[in-house]
Design a protein around this motif. Structure first.
Motif, PDB file in Angstrom:
ATOM      1  N   VAL A  44       0.920  -1.008   0.070  1.00 34.34           N
ATOM      2  CA  VAL A  44      -0.159   0.101   0.330  1.00 34.34           C
ATOM      3  C   VAL A  44       0.711   1.488   0.042  1.00 34.34           C
ATOM      4  CG1 VAL A  44      -1.866   0.732   1.583  1.00 34.34           C
ATOM      5  CG2 VAL A  44      -2.085  -0.662   0.872  1.00 34.34           C
ATOM      6  N   GLN A  45       2.113   1.164   0.805  1.00 37.43           N
ATOM      7  CA  GLN A  45       3.101   2.425   0.906  1.00 37.43           C
ATOM      8  C   GLN A  45       2.920   2.947  -0.860  1.00 37.43           C
ATOM      9  OE1 GLN A  45       5.370   0.998   4.116  1.00 37.43           O
ATOM     10  NE2 GLN A  45       5.769   3.349   4.713  1.00 37.43           N
ATOM     11  N   SER A  46       3.630   1.149  -1.650  1.00 41.35           N
ATOM     12  CA  SER A  46       4.682   1.970  -2.496  1.00 41.35           C
ATOM     13  C   SER A  46       3.626   2.405  -3.139  1.00 41.35           C
ATOM     14  CB  SER A  46       5.232  -0.053  -2.925  1.00 41.35           C
ATOM     15  OG  SER A  46       5.722  -0.814  -1.571  1.00 41.35           O
ATOM     16  N   ILE A  47       2.313   1.769  -3.336  1.00 40.52           N
ATOM     17  CA  ILE A  47       1.394   2.600  -4.451  1.00 40.52           C
ATOM     18  C   ILE A  47       1.572   3.368  -4.165  1.00 40.52           C
ATOM     19  CG2 ILE A  47      -0.925   2.022  -5.496  1.00 40.52           C
ATOM     20  CD1 ILE A  47      -0.607  -1.214  -4.383  1.00 40.52           C
ATOM     21  N   ALA A  48       1.122   3.957  -3.004  1.00 43.35           N
ATOM     22  CA  ALA A  48       0.347   5.606  -3.029  1.00 43.35           C
ATOM     23  C   ALA A  48       2.045   6.599  -3.023  1.00 43.35           C
ATOM     24  CB  ALA A  48       0.151   5.682  -1.072  1.00 43.35           C
ATOM     25  N   ASN A 107     -13.499  -4.844  -9.138  1.00 42.16           N
ATOM     26  CA  ASN A 107     -14.207  -5.722  -7.745  1.00 42.16           C
ATOM     27  C   ASN A 107     -13.231  -6.128  -7.254  1.00 42.16           C
ATOM     28  OD1 ASN A 107     -15.842  -5.868  -5.961  1.00 42.16           O
ATOM     29  ND2 ASN A 107     -16.551  -7.625  -7.237  1.00 42.16           N
ATOM     30  N   SER A 108     -11.748  -5.795  -7.075  1.00 42.55           N
ATOM     31  CA  SER A 108     -10.656  -6.155  -6.703  1.00 42.55           C
ATOM     32  C   SER A 108     -11.222  -6.086  -4.588  1.00 42.55           C
ATOM     33  CB  SER A 108      -9.170  -5.499  -6.453  1.00 42.55           C
ATOM     34  OG  SER A 108      -8.341  -5.712  -5.698  1.00 42.55           O
ATOM     35  N   GLN A 109     -10.183  -7.156  -4.534  1.00 43.26           N
ATOM     36  CA  GLN A 109     -10.268  -8.055  -3.040  1.00 43.26           C
ATOM     37  C   GLN A 109      -8.934  -7.813  -2.617  1.00 43.26           C
ATOM     38  OE1 GLN A 109     -13.373  -8.363  -1.050  1.00 43.26           O
ATOM     39  NE2 GLN A 109     -14.691  -8.000  -3.457  1.00 43.26           N
ATOM     40  N   THR A 110      -8.391  -7.359  -3.071  1.00 40.00           N
ATOM     41  CA  THR A 110      -7.095  -7.141  -2.712  1.00 40.00           C
ATOM     42  C   THR A 110      -6.683  -6.584  -1.064  1.00 40.00           C
ATOM     43  OG1 THR A 110      -6.038  -7.490  -4.626  1.00 40.00           O
ATOM     44  CG2 THR A 110      -4.526  -6.557  -3.064  1.00 40.00           C
ATOM     45  N   PHE A 111      -7.869  -5.403  -1.194  1.00 43.53           N
ATOM     46  CA  PHE A 111      -6.912  -4.375   0.354  1.00 43.53           C
ATOM     47  C   PHE A 111      -8.551  -4.279   0.804  1.00 43.53           C
ATOM     48  CE2 PHE A 111      -3.950  -2.816  -1.977  1.00 43.53           C
ATOM     49  CZ  PHE A 111      -2.091  -3.486  -1.507  1.00 43.53           C
ATOM     50  N   GLU A 112      -8.519  -4.092   1.681  1.00 43.31           N
ATOM     51  CA  GLU A 112     -10.449  -3.577   2.278  1.00 43.31           C
ATOM     52  C   GLU A 112     -10.526  -2.220   2.296  1.00 43.31           C
ATOM     53  OE1 GLU A 112      -8.080  -5.244   4.144  1.00 43.31           O
ATOM     54  OE2 GLU A 112      -8.321  -6.715   4.490  1.00 43.31           O
ATOM     55  N   LEU A 113     -11.444  -1.223   2.174  1.00 44.97           N
ATOM     56  CA  LEU A 113     -11.688  -0.401   1.918  1.00 44.97           C
ATOM     57  C   LEU A 113     -10.834   0.927   3.285  1.00 44.97           C
ATOM     58  CD1 LEU A 113     -15.330   0.069   1.360  1.00 44.97           C
ATOM     59  CD2 LEU A 113     -13.934   0.712  -0.154  1.00 44.97           C
ATOM     60  N   GLU A 114     -10.806   0.593   4.144  1.00 44.61           N
ATOM     61  CA  GLU A 114      -9.937   0.745   5.060  1.00 44.61           C
ATOM     62  C   GLU A 114      -8.487   1.236   4.665  1.00 44.61           C
ATOM     63  OE1 GLU A 114     -11.878  -1.574   5.742  1.00 44.61           O
ATOM     64  OE2 GLU A 114     -13.205  -1.037   7.352  1.00 44.61           O
ATOM     65  N   VAL A 115      -8.001   0.213   4.250  1.00 45.91           N
ATOM     66  CA  VAL A 115      -6.688   0.245   3.941  1.00 45.91           C
ATOM     67  C   VAL A 115      -6.571   1.265   2.674  1.00 45.91           C
ATOM     68  CG1 VAL A 115      -4.619  -0.876   2.754  1.00 45.91           C
ATOM     69  CG2 VAL A 115      -6.186  -1.937   5.025  1.00 45.91           C
ATOM     70  N   ILE A 116      -7.246   1.498   1.642  1.00 49.08           N
ATOM     71  CA  ILE A 116      -7.327   1.978   0.485  1.00 49.08           C
ATOM     72  C   ILE A 116      -7.751   3.750   1.293  1.00 49.08           C
ATOM     73  CG2 ILE A 116      -8.613   2.967  -1.520  1.00 49.08           C
ATOM     74  CD1 ILE A 116      -9.675   0.027  -2.444  1.00 49.08           C
ATOM     75  N   LEU A 118      -6.817   4.795   3.909  1.00 43.89           N
ATOM     76  CA  LEU A 118      -5.884   5.298   4.536  1.00 43.89           C
ATOM     77  C   LEU A 118      -4.426   5.565   3.619  1.00 43.89           C
ATOM     78  CD1 LEU A 118      -5.381   3.072   7.993  1.00 43.89           C
ATOM     79  CD2 LEU A 118      -5.760   5.761   7.626  1.00 43.89           C
ATOM     80  N   GLY A 119      -4.525   4.535   2.196  1.00 42.74           N
ATOM     81  CA  GLY A 119      -3.709   4.846   1.646  1.00 42.74           C
ATOM     82  C   GLY A 119      -3.742   6.196   0.845  1.00 42.74           C
ATOM     83  N   PHE A 120      -4.837   6.645   0.250  1.00 42.74           N
ATOM     84  CA  PHE A 120      -5.114   7.562  -0.238  1.00 42.74           C
ATOM     85  C   PHE A 120      -4.348   8.454   0.846  1.00 42.74           C
ATOM     86  CE2 PHE A 120      -8.213  11.424  -0.782  1.00 42.74           C
ATOM     87  CZ  PHE A 120      -7.746  11.719  -1.896  1.00 42.74           C
ATOM     88  N   ALA A 230       5.788  -3.019  -6.644  1.00 43.52           N
ATOM     89  CA  ALA A 230       4.340  -2.889  -6.738  1.00 43.52           C
ATOM     90  C   ALA A 230       4.269  -3.979  -7.923  1.00 43.52           C
ATOM     91  CB  ALA A 230       3.898  -1.896  -7.011  1.00 43.52           C
ATOM     92  N   LEU A 231       5.631  -3.803  -8.728  1.00 45.10           N
ATOM     93  CA  LEU A 231       5.646  -4.867  -9.512  1.00 45.10           C
ATOM     94  C   LEU A 231       6.058  -6.572  -8.912  1.00 45.10           C
ATOM     95  CD1 LEU A 231       6.349  -5.514 -12.473  1.00 45.10           C
ATOM     96  CD2 LEU A 231       8.563  -5.027 -12.933  1.00 45.10           C
TER      97      LEU A 231
END
Length: 415
Positions: A44-48, A107-116, A118-120, A230-231
């Motif tokens: 999540v950190q890396s994507i953000a 409809n990715s299930q990789t991350f929960e909405l809370e994680v998304i 915080l990543g935002f 990410a890769l």
């Protein structure tokens, strides 16, 4: 020159803590969260962070240059600040809409909405940092101490509040909150310096156009390493990220230590290429040579000691990080040489477009090579792909530096 060395010293402080704090975060988070949850947090950190590089858009060079030319003109400073903020809002809106569409349709299930969420916040914090403004003013002391203090406070909170795999959300909350606080306080300091925010779509678009080639150069430069986690997560899975990230952070930290030198000399070399291109070129080649030698020494030192440190800090479960590090270290001399060639040779000569084109090309090549080599060599194949692309970029930059006739930023001026 006194201001150059003063800012260089302060930038070294930022770089030192920017290196040490993430390194110290590794054992705190890895041992507390475990391989799977730690892999999710760093992914999540890396994507953000990767997304925030797009929002930052290279303004640390293009906009800082404008600020440095209008230090005492509050009207111009306010206009530039408002235009850059408007530009960042335009870019971040596009990224946010694209990310929302991706999440809704895939409809990715990789991350929960809370994680998304915080990543935002993490993405906003790094994308809207106003450090570029103070860099242009050459008044970075206060923002440096602010950033260092908040980084240390964040690390302390991680140590106190994160204890087991169930604390992954707590860890992300701490990281995002302190990063956002740093950005908000930095923007408040801009306000105290006389900047009054005036949003302007046309002004924002103008800044986007002005900084396009610098953006391509700088973002492509970061992609060569920033896209790694990410890769790895996409091609090899989240657990593999846990083995890759410790090695990647060590490499990134050592490479990052040269940034204060290069950024400190950047405005000086721009002025020198206008007044005495021959002496400026001589100084640039000296810096490039020193960077390569320092990179070789660093690579050898990390190769000898890095595996031992990873084993002691993280434990036997992270054996893959040791293997990856032994290969990854040899990107350091070429990475340092490329940064020196770009910031001390090509861009000060006015070769933004050429440098950015080469950087973009080899960013794509690095991802393609990493993807192909990962089929047979897993994580180490990705690392080998990055190294090969860096070597090819280094050869290209050397050829460009020798063969292309330099021009300055001022129209009609040549060497």
């Amino acid at each position: 020159m006194f201001t150059v060395f003063k800012n260089m010293s302060l930038l070294f402080v930022v770089q030192l803590f920017g290196y040490l704090v993430p390194i110290l975060e590794i054992p705190v988070l890895a041992r507390s969260l475990g391989i799977q949850e730690y892999g999710k947090v760093v992914l999540v950190q890396s994507i953000a962070l990767l997304s925030s590089l797009v929002v930052e858009y290279g303004f640390s060079l293009s906009a800082a240059r404008q600020v440095s030319l209008a230090k005492t003109d509050v009207t111009v400073l306010s206009r530039v600040f408002g235009e850059v903020l408007s530009a960042k809002l335009i870019i971040s809106s596009v990224i946010s809409i694209a990310a929302l569409c991706f999440y809704m349709f895939i409809n990715s299930q990789t991350f929960e909405l809370e994680v998304i969420g915080l990543g935002f916040l993490y993405f906003i914090a790094f994308g809207f940092s106003p450090f570029w403004f103070f860099q242009g003013l050459e008044k970075i002391a206060l923002v440096v101490f602010l950033e260092v203090g908040l980084r240390v406070a964040s690390l302390i909170c991680l140590f106190v509040f994160v204890h087991d795999p169930g604390d992954a959300l707590v860890a992300l909350s701490i990281l995002a909150t302190f990063a956002l606080a740093n950005t908000l306080l930095g923007n408040y300091l801009c306000y105290r310096n006389g900047c009054r925010v005036r949003f302007s779509l046309s002004g924002g678009w103008l800044q986007i156009c002005k900084g396009f080639h610098v953006f391509i150069y700088k973002s492509s430069n970061n992609i060569l390493l920033s896209a790694g986690p990410a890769l790895v997560g996409l091609l090899c899975g989240k657990i593999a990220v846990s083995g890759y990230v410790p090695a990647e952070k060590i490499i990134r930290g050592f490479v990052g230590f040269i940034n204060p030198v290069l950024i400190g000399f950047f405005p000086y070399l721009n002025r020198q290429y206008l007044s005495s291109a021959k002496s400026a070129s001589r100084l640039s080649w000296i810096i490039v040579g020193l960077m390569f030698l320092l990179g070789c020494v660093s690579a050898f030192s990390i190769s000898v000691a890095g595996g031992f440190l990873i084993n002691k800090l993280l434990g036997a479960d992270f054996e893959q990080a040791t293997t990856t590090l032994q290969i990854f270290v040899w990107i350091i001399p070429f990475r340092m040489t490329n940064q020196a060639l770009g910031l001390c040779m090509l861009i000060p000569r006015g070769m933004d477009k050429v440098a950015s084109s080469a950087m973009l090309l080899f960013s794509v090549v690095s991802i393609l090579l990493a993807s192909l080599l990962s089929i047979n060599y897993y994580v180490n194949g990705i690392v080998l792909g990055f190294i090969l692309a860096e070597v090819m970029l280094c050869v290209t930059f050397l050829v460009l530096s020798y063969r292309y006739k330099p021009v300055t930023y001022l129209e009609g001026r040549t060497e």
